[in-house]
Write a protein that holds these residues in place. Structure first.
Motif, PDB file in Angstrom:
ATOM      1  N   ASP A  13      98.075  85.688  30.123  1.00  0.00           N
ATOM      2  CA  ASP A  13      97.839  87.074  30.493  1.00  0.00           C
ATOM      3  C   ASP A  13      97.890  87.256  32.005  1.00  0.00           C
ATOM      4  OD1 ASP A  13      97.409  87.347  27.811  1.00  0.00           O
ATOM      5  OD2 ASP A  13      95.343  88.076  27.982  1.00  0.00           O
ATOM      6  N   LEU A  61      86.100  84.204  39.514  1.00  0.00           N
ATOM      7  CA  LEU A  61      85.707  85.524  39.006  1.00  0.00           C
ATOM      8  C   LEU A  61      84.859  86.294  40.010  1.00  0.00           C
ATOM      9  CD1 LEU A  61      84.853  84.726  35.275  1.00  0.00           C
ATOM     10  CD2 LEU A  61      86.888  85.862  36.159  1.00  0.00           C
ATOM     11  N   HIS A  84      93.945  85.110  26.164  1.00  0.00           N
ATOM     12  CA  HIS A  84      92.861  84.349  26.786  1.00  0.00           C
ATOM     13  C   HIS A  84      92.881  84.576  28.298  1.00  0.00           C
ATOM     14  CE1 HIS A  84      93.037  82.252  22.891  1.00  0.00           C
ATOM     15  NE2 HIS A  84      91.772  81.944  23.116  1.00  0.00           N
ATOM     16  N   SER A  85      91.727  84.903  28.861  1.00  0.00           N
ATOM     17  CA  SER A  85      91.621  85.164  30.298  1.00  0.00           C
ATOM     18  C   SER A  85      91.556  83.888  31.112  1.00  0.00           C
ATOM     19  CB  SER A  85      90.359  85.997  30.584  1.00  0.00           C
ATOM     20  OG  SER A  85      90.378  87.207  29.873  1.00  0.00           O
ATOM     21  N   LYS A  95      84.634  87.073  28.088  1.00  0.00           N
ATOM     22  CA  LYS A  95      85.952  86.475  28.292  1.00  0.00           C
ATOM     23  C   LYS A  95      86.303  85.523  27.139  1.00  0.00           C
ATOM     24  CE  LYS A  95      87.169  88.093  32.402  1.00  0.00           C
ATOM     25  NZ  LYS A  95      86.192  89.171  32.476  1.00  0.00           N
ATOM     26  N   ASN A 140      96.737  87.958  35.599  1.00  0.00           N
ATOM     27  CA  ASN A 140      95.475  87.704  36.307  1.00  0.00           C
ATOM     28  C   ASN A 140      94.605  86.648  35.629  1.00  0.00           C
ATOM     29  OD1 ASN A 140      94.147  88.370  38.752  1.00  0.00           O
ATOM     30  ND2 ASN A 140      92.576  89.478  37.628  1.00  0.00           N
ATOM     31  N   ALA A 141      95.153  85.924  34.659  1.00  0.00           N
ATOM     32  CA  ALA A 141      94.401  84.846  34.014  1.00  0.00           C
ATOM     33  C   ALA A 141      94.232  83.680  34.986  1.00  0.00           C
ATOM     34  CB  ALA A 141      95.121  84.384  32.748  1.00  0.00           C
ATOM     35  N   ASP A 159      84.422  89.923  38.920  1.00  0.00           N
ATOM     36  CA  ASP A 159      84.500  90.038  37.465  1.00  0.00           C
ATOM     37  C   ASP A 159      83.386  89.197  36.860  1.00  0.00           C
ATOM     38  OD1 ASP A 159      85.367  90.737  34.956  1.00  0.00           O
ATOM     39  OD2 ASP A 159      87.387  89.933  35.185  1.00  0.00           O
TER      40      ASP A 159
END
Length: 209
Positions: free
Chosen positions: A116, A13, A90-91, A41, A118-119, A36
């Motif tokens: 998802d 992240l 869910h990220s 999250k 970019n998870a 990020d």
């Protein structure tokens, strides 16, 4: 193990791999990368044993919410049959499950397509739970990221395409390799053996369907 999972996610992240590459080139990369935050999250944790539940507790401190999944549902834990419905949204997906006939190849192309964009896939379980070829497709496309302490094959051979993926962070099956780990392992083993000698089921036994 839970510390490794947390550090692996924060590494991705906060873009530490990119920052180290900038540092190697003596580049002051202000505003040249997108970091990020873990706060807010949603984290899916597959494996609701001692490791999975501790991972969830640590994520909670950072303001992330966790969904726990095990082979069978129980209070506060979803069953594995719910995965197709719960993976999207869910990220972060954390694998903290043992390798069984049910988990072998669990994270294949269909599973990964549900994740998802970019998870982050984090594997702290066993390499054979994840289909390496299917994961490579997503990494090469840049759609997913990964943090892997275990791989298939393992050890990961020189020249394997996983090494070249900038969206992947790889450690050599070393998540548990810190001072004091062996002592803790022996303590757990003693509890398991004592339960077995009393004719009881050891508390860390993995149930098979």
């Amino acid at each position: 193990m839970s510390e490794w999972v947390l550090s692996a996610v924060l590494t991705q992240l906060r873009q530490w791999p990119a920052l180290v590459r900038f540092q190697d080139k003596s580049v002051w990369a202000h505003r040249q990368f997108e970091a990020d935050t873990l706060a807010g999250k949603r984290v899916l944790i597959i494996g609701a044993g001692a490791i999975g539940t501790e991972v969830a507790r640590r994520f909670d401190v950072f303001g992330a919410s966790s969904t726990l999944v095990a082979s069978r549902p129980r209070k506060g834990v979803l069953g594995a049959n719910s995965l197709p419905e719960v993976v999207p949204g869910h990220s972060i997906v954390v694998i903290a499950a043992p390798l069984t006939e049910e988990t072998r190849g669990l994270v294949g192309s269909e599973f990964l397509k549900l994740m998802d964009d970019n998870a982050i896939l984090v594997n702290a379980g066993r390499g054979k739970i994840v289909d390496t070829d299917a994961l490579l497709v997503e990494l090469v496309a840049g759609r997913l990221r990964a943090a892997l302490d275990v791989t298939d094959p393992e050890p990961l051979p020189d020249g394997h395409p996983l090494w070249a993926q900038q969206g992947a962070v790889i450690s050599p099956h070393s998540a548990r390799t810190v001072p004091g780990t062996n002592r803790l392992c022996y303590e757990v083993a003693a509890v398991q053996i004592a339960a077995f000698l009393r004719g009881e089921q050891p508390p860390n036994a993995v149930e098979h369907n």
